[in-house]
Design an enzyme around this catalytic site. Sequence first.
Site, PDB file in Angstrom:
ATOM      1  N   ASP A  10     -73.674  16.221 -19.511  1.00 51.85           N
ATOM      2  CA  ASP A  10     -72.440  16.738 -19.821  1.00 51.85           C
ATOM      3  C   ASP A  10     -71.988  18.048 -19.827  1.00 51.85           C
ATOM      4  O   ASP A  10     -70.993  18.572 -19.248  1.00 51.85           O
ATOM      5  CB  ASP A  10     -71.886  16.370 -21.350  1.00 51.85           C
ATOM      6  CG  ASP A  10     -72.124  15.011 -21.733  1.00 51.85           C
ATOM      7  OD1 ASP A  10     -71.888  14.142 -20.802  1.00 51.85           O
ATOM      8  OD2 ASP A  10     -72.716  14.787 -22.944  1.00 51.85           O
ATOM      9  N   ASP A  70     -77.486  10.934 -25.819  1.00 51.03           N
ATOM     10  CA  ASP A  70     -77.116  12.460 -26.163  1.00 51.03           C
ATOM     11  C   ASP A  70     -77.774  12.944 -27.334  1.00 51.03           C
ATOM     12  O   ASP A  70     -78.488  12.309 -27.980  1.00 51.03           O
ATOM     13  CB  ASP A  70     -75.498  12.216 -26.652  1.00 51.03           C
ATOM     14  CG  ASP A  70     -74.559  11.968 -25.421  1.00 51.03           C
ATOM     15  OD1 ASP A  70     -74.769  12.295 -24.536  1.00 51.03           O
ATOM     16  OD2 ASP A  70     -73.609  11.149 -26.061  1.00 51.03           O
TER      17      ASP A  70
END
Length: 129
Positions: free
Chosen positions: A101, A85
Amino acid sequence: MEPVKFIPGFLNLTHTENTGAAFSLFSGQVQILAIVSIIASIIIIYYYLKNISNYTLTTIIAWGLLLGGTGGNLIDRLFLGSVTDFFEFAFIDFPVFNFADIFIDTGAFLIILFSFLNVKNEKNSARSN
């Protein structure tokens, strides 16, 4: 590693390794999450192929976003042992996230929206007949 101020006051680039799901739920359960991702991908493909004749281009794109995001995070889990991330909102306390995401959330939102609009259109058509 220090965050990079990509858009100062709005968006930072912050490298994190997430061994969980969204919001770090089920942290450390990489194998279980990989299995869930595989099952989810199979269900997405099955449902998509079962209903393919009913789809518009925008619906196909929405399903592609959902599958692409699921597959992207799955690849990270299988080959890296975690999901990478890197997007972090600088102005609120929100978990760091990635493109996959965004694709999952956008695809799911569009599918729900199109399903709602389709049901609404079917009800309106039934009333006019």
